[in-house]
Motif scaffolding. Structure first.
Motif, PDB file in Angstrom:
ATOM      1  N   ILE A 256      -1.323   3.257   1.531  1.00 47.05           N
ATOM      2  CA  ILE A 256      -1.325   3.263   0.158  1.00 47.05           C
ATOM      3  C   ILE A 256      -1.765   2.351  -1.060  1.00 47.05           C
ATOM      4  O   ILE A 256      -2.391   2.072  -2.214  1.00 47.05           O
ATOM      5  N   LEU A 257      -0.506   1.355  -0.384  1.00 46.75           N
ATOM      6  CA  LEU A 257      -0.179   0.438  -2.130  1.00 46.75           C
ATOM      7  C   LEU A 257      -1.307  -1.175  -1.498  1.00 46.75           C
ATOM      8  O   LEU A 257      -2.266  -1.555  -2.397  1.00 46.75           O
ATOM      9  N   SER A 258      -2.483  -0.984  -0.212  1.00 50.21           N
ATOM     10  CA  SER A 258      -3.418  -1.501  -0.348  1.00 50.21           C
ATOM     11  C   SER A 258      -4.297  -1.226  -0.891  1.00 50.21           C
ATOM     12  O   SER A 258      -5.409  -1.956  -1.883  1.00 50.21           O
ATOM     13  N   SER A 259      -4.491   0.101  -1.466  1.00 48.04           N
ATOM     14  CA  SER A 259      -5.456   0.591  -2.116  1.00 48.04           C
ATOM     15  C   SER A 259      -5.058   0.589  -3.148  1.00 48.04           C
ATOM     16  O   SER A 259      -6.497   0.502  -4.509  1.00 48.04           O
ATOM     17  N   MET A 260      -3.659   0.646  -3.336  1.00 48.92           N
ATOM     18  CA  MET A 260      -3.533   0.147  -5.253  1.00 48.92           C
ATOM     19  C   MET A 260      -3.705  -0.734  -5.868  1.00 48.92           C
ATOM     20  O   MET A 260      -4.263  -1.100  -6.907  1.00 48.92           O
TER      21      MET A 260
ATOM     22  N   GLU B 202      -3.080   9.130  -6.923  1.00 47.55           N
ATOM     23  CA  GLU B 202      -4.597   8.773  -6.256  1.00 47.55           C
ATOM     24  C   GLU B 202      -4.469   8.855  -5.103  1.00 47.55           C
ATOM     25  O   GLU B 202      -5.418   8.546  -3.731  1.00 47.55           O
ATOM     26  N   ALA B 203      -3.862   7.505  -5.065  1.00 48.75           N
ATOM     27  CA  ALA B 203      -3.956   6.756  -3.682  1.00 48.75           C
ATOM     28  C   ALA B 203      -3.175   7.567  -2.662  1.00 48.75           C
ATOM     29  O   ALA B 203      -3.680   7.090  -1.463  1.00 48.75           O
ATOM     30  N   LEU B 204      -2.692   8.140  -2.414  1.00 49.39           N
ATOM     31  CA  LEU B 204      -1.870   9.197  -1.969  1.00 49.39           C
ATOM     32  C   LEU B 204      -3.194  10.012  -1.502  1.00 49.39           C
ATOM     33  O   LEU B 204      -3.188  10.860  -0.707  1.00 49.39           O
ATOM     34  N   GLU B 205      -3.631  10.531  -2.413  1.00 47.39           N
ATOM     35  CA  GLU B 205      -4.751  11.890  -2.092  1.00 47.39           C
ATOM     36  C   GLU B 205      -5.441  10.788  -1.590  1.00 47.39           C
ATOM     37  O   GLU B 205      -6.198  11.761  -0.238  1.00 47.39           O
ATOM     38  N   GLU B 206      -6.189   9.907  -1.045  1.00 43.69           N
ATOM     39  CA  GLU B 206      -6.908   9.332  -1.002  1.00 43.69           C
ATOM     40  C   GLU B 206      -6.736   8.827   1.007  1.00 43.69           C
ATOM     41  O   GLU B 206      -7.177   8.811   1.457  1.00 43.69           O
ATOM     42  N   ALA B 207      -4.857   9.102   1.268  1.00 45.85           N
ATOM     43  CA  ALA B 207      -4.851   8.809   2.319  1.00 45.85           C
ATOM     44  C   ALA B 207      -4.528   9.809   2.723  1.00 45.85           C
ATOM     45  O   ALA B 207      -4.902   9.175   4.155  1.00 45.85           O
ATOM     46  N   THR B 208      -4.679  10.950   2.427  1.00 50.26           N
ATOM     47  CA  THR B 208      -4.187  12.257   2.739  1.00 50.26           C
ATOM     48  C   THR B 208      -5.478  12.716   3.186  1.00 50.26           C
ATOM     49  O   THR B 208      -6.469  13.328   4.286  1.00 50.26           O
ATOM     50  N   GLU B 209      -6.458  12.145   2.853  1.00 45.20           N
ATOM     51  CA  GLU B 209      -8.425  12.632   2.550  1.00 45.20           C
ATOM     52  C   GLU B 209      -8.935  11.751   3.761  1.00 45.20           C
ATOM     53  O   GLU B 209      -9.351  12.776   5.407  1.00 45.20           O
TER      54      GLU B 209
ATOM     55  N   THR C 248       4.096   1.360  -9.420  1.00 47.06           N
ATOM     56  CA  THR C 248       3.163   1.813 -10.319  1.00 47.06           C
ATOM     57  C   THR C 248       2.354   0.725 -10.242  1.00 47.06           C
ATOM     58  O   THR C 248       1.650  -0.055  -9.966  1.00 47.06           O
ATOM     59  N   ALA C 249       0.877   1.498 -10.759  1.00 41.34           N
ATOM     60  CA  ALA C 249      -0.440   0.742 -11.116  1.00 41.34           C
ATOM     61  C   ALA C 249       0.177  -1.172 -11.851  1.00 41.34           C
ATOM     62  O   ALA C 249      -0.366  -1.679 -11.193  1.00 41.34           O
ATOM     63  N   ALA C 250       1.191  -0.391 -12.868  1.00 33.22           N
ATOM     64  CA  ALA C 250       1.910  -1.509 -13.762  1.00 33.22           C
ATOM     65  C   ALA C 250       2.724  -2.993 -12.236  1.00 33.22           C
ATOM     66  O   ALA C 250       2.216  -4.071 -12.578  1.00 33.22           O
ATOM     67  N   ASP C 251       3.545  -2.243 -12.443  1.00 34.65           N
ATOM     68  CA  ASP C 251       3.608  -3.151 -11.104  1.00 34.65           C
ATOM     69  C   ASP C 251       2.550  -4.095 -10.665  1.00 34.65           C
ATOM     70  O   ASP C 251       2.939  -5.330  -9.839  1.00 34.65           O
TER      71      ASP C 251
END
Length: 437
Positions: free
Chosen positions: A170-174, A183-190, A237-240
């Protein structure tokens, strides 16, 4: 290939993703395993929840399946119990029964080991039995045995790791796409990296259990999951992520176990799990996707890195099989694995005494004296500021502050005092910073 020696008899508790792979590997590698051990391995029973469930084309006699796990554990013709069910009960009852009866146990049950590993080790000592659990942390990565055996003559001072593949994906995707957490969690789930209920992963429970096991082995002290400070990564967050990039950092969910003096100078252990910024130069920064890595620091050996696939049926089954081979060899030779080493009995240091750095993002009023007021709060709490960056004006004014190292209690108090300042409209984010000066 015939060894001429009687088979080492195995009972498997659980036949899901990992258990099924264990069965397949035992079948596919039977000849090599016999040669390595000096005797064949024979599965004499498999405990499952439902007998009628479709299990594909597993190379095993269906007559070996049973729903009576405890009965299987108690059978006199079983040498090694392999547990891949998970959870606390009834697994604890099964494994305690087996160990007290002198049967070797191989388990991947991180939750049980982190909550009550002490009772399993005590039962193993009572029964003179082996307890192996390489697969409980970091899947196929050979990590626990080096801590338990290879580094037994050294003094491990710190263990820092990425031990959860879901959160790392998730963090790598973000970081790669600029996506938000959802969004990243949804991708990880899929993609099958995240469970339908990802709470154990994203809230840090899984990593905390593994951190407890790692700390117990590294520091010769019994550490439970309850001893581990835990903070999930759902607030990242994406800002982080963008702010971390501006600092030449990336964000990872880390487990950090450290040995050192507490506030009174007494040797103690600190164990924590939380998201943190780390510089791109750190060995863990480049660990992407769903991979795991653990960075071990020892006084004589220096820094050591363990890297690989930390989850999945086949990688985890590989670690289970390694333990089965070790346990089987011991059964044949009449020897035992190294027993639990918990002689140090070090106290657990509270999170407030852990020395770390903070990255704090503040939404502030853009007017004269703001920086002086904010700096005063840091000074009052004996926290030194390393860098300050301001962006925007008027209603969009943001102040980003990175501290020098300080006790977490002082840093936390600073954040609470900043929250009370009239000139601070909100605290956008607070993240710890690790791995830098």
């Amino acid at each position: 290939m015939s060894s001429g020696k009687p088979a080492v008899r195995l009972a498997l508790l659980g036949c899901g993703t990992v258990g099924s792979e264990v069965v397949r590997l035992l079948h596919d590698q039977a000849e090599d395993l016999t040669a390595r051990i000096g005797a064949p391995l024979e599965v004499v029973g498999v405990a499952v929840r439902r007998l009628g469930r479709e299990r594909g084309n597993l190379p095993i006699d269906p007559a070996l399946f049973t729903t009576d796990a405890l009965g299987l554990v108690k059978r006199d013709d079983v040498d090694v119990i392999i547990e891949v069910v998970g959870g606390i009960e009834p697994a604890r009852t099964w494994l305690t029964e087996a160990l007290r009866a002198g049967k070797s146990v191989v388990t991947a049950n991180k939750a049980l080991l982190a909550e009550d590993g002490a009772s399993l080790h005590d039962a193993a000592a009572e029964g003179g039995a082996d307890l192996y659990y390489e697969a409980s942390v970091a899947g196929a990565i050979p990590l626990l045995r080096p801590l338990r055996e290879s580094l037994h003559g050294d003094r491990v001072t710190r263990v820092t790791g990425i031990v959860n593949g879901t959160t790392n994906f998730i963090l790598s995707s973000m970081d790669a796409t600029g996506a938000g957490f959802g969004e990243a969690l949804e991708e990880a789930t899929e993609l099958g990296y995240a469970e339908a209920d990802p709470t154990a992963d994203v809230e840090g429970f899984d990593a905390a259990a593994k951190a407890a096991i790692l700390a117990s082995l590294a520091f010769h002290t019994r550490v439970t999951a309850a001893d581990v400070f835990r903070e999930g990564m759902t607030g990242v967050t994406a800002a982080d992520i963008a702010s971390a990039k501006e600092m030449g950092c990336t964000i990872k969910l880390l487990c950090i176990a450290q040995r050192g003096p507490d506030s009174t100078g007494q040797e103690s252990v600190s164990v924590r799990v939380h998201p943190a910024m780390i510089p791109l130069s750190h060995p863990l920064a480049g660990v992407g996707d769903a991979f795991n890595a653990v960075f071990v620091e020892a006084e004589a050996a220096g820094p050591l890195m363990f890297y690989g696939r930390g989850a999945g049926g086949t990688p985890t089954a590989s670690a289970v099989l390694g333990d089965i081979v070790a346990a089987a060899r011991n059964r044949l030779s009449g020897t035992r694995a190294p027993s639990e080493s918990a002689y140090a009995h070090l106290p657990i240091r509270p999170i407030g005494e852990a020395v770390t750095r903070y990255h704090i993002s503040l939404d502030v009023a853009d007017k004269q004296g703001v920086l002086a007021s904010v700096a005063g709060v840091f000074a009052d709490n004996e926290v030194s500021i390393a860098t300050v960056r301001q962006s925007g004006r008027d209603e969009d004014a943001t102040l980003v502050i990175v501290t020098h190292g300080a006790p977490d209690a002082n840093l936390h108090a600073t954040v609470e005092d900043l929250r009370a300042l009239p000139i601070v409209r909100s605290i956008a984010s607070v993240l710890r910073v690790e791995g830098g000066s």
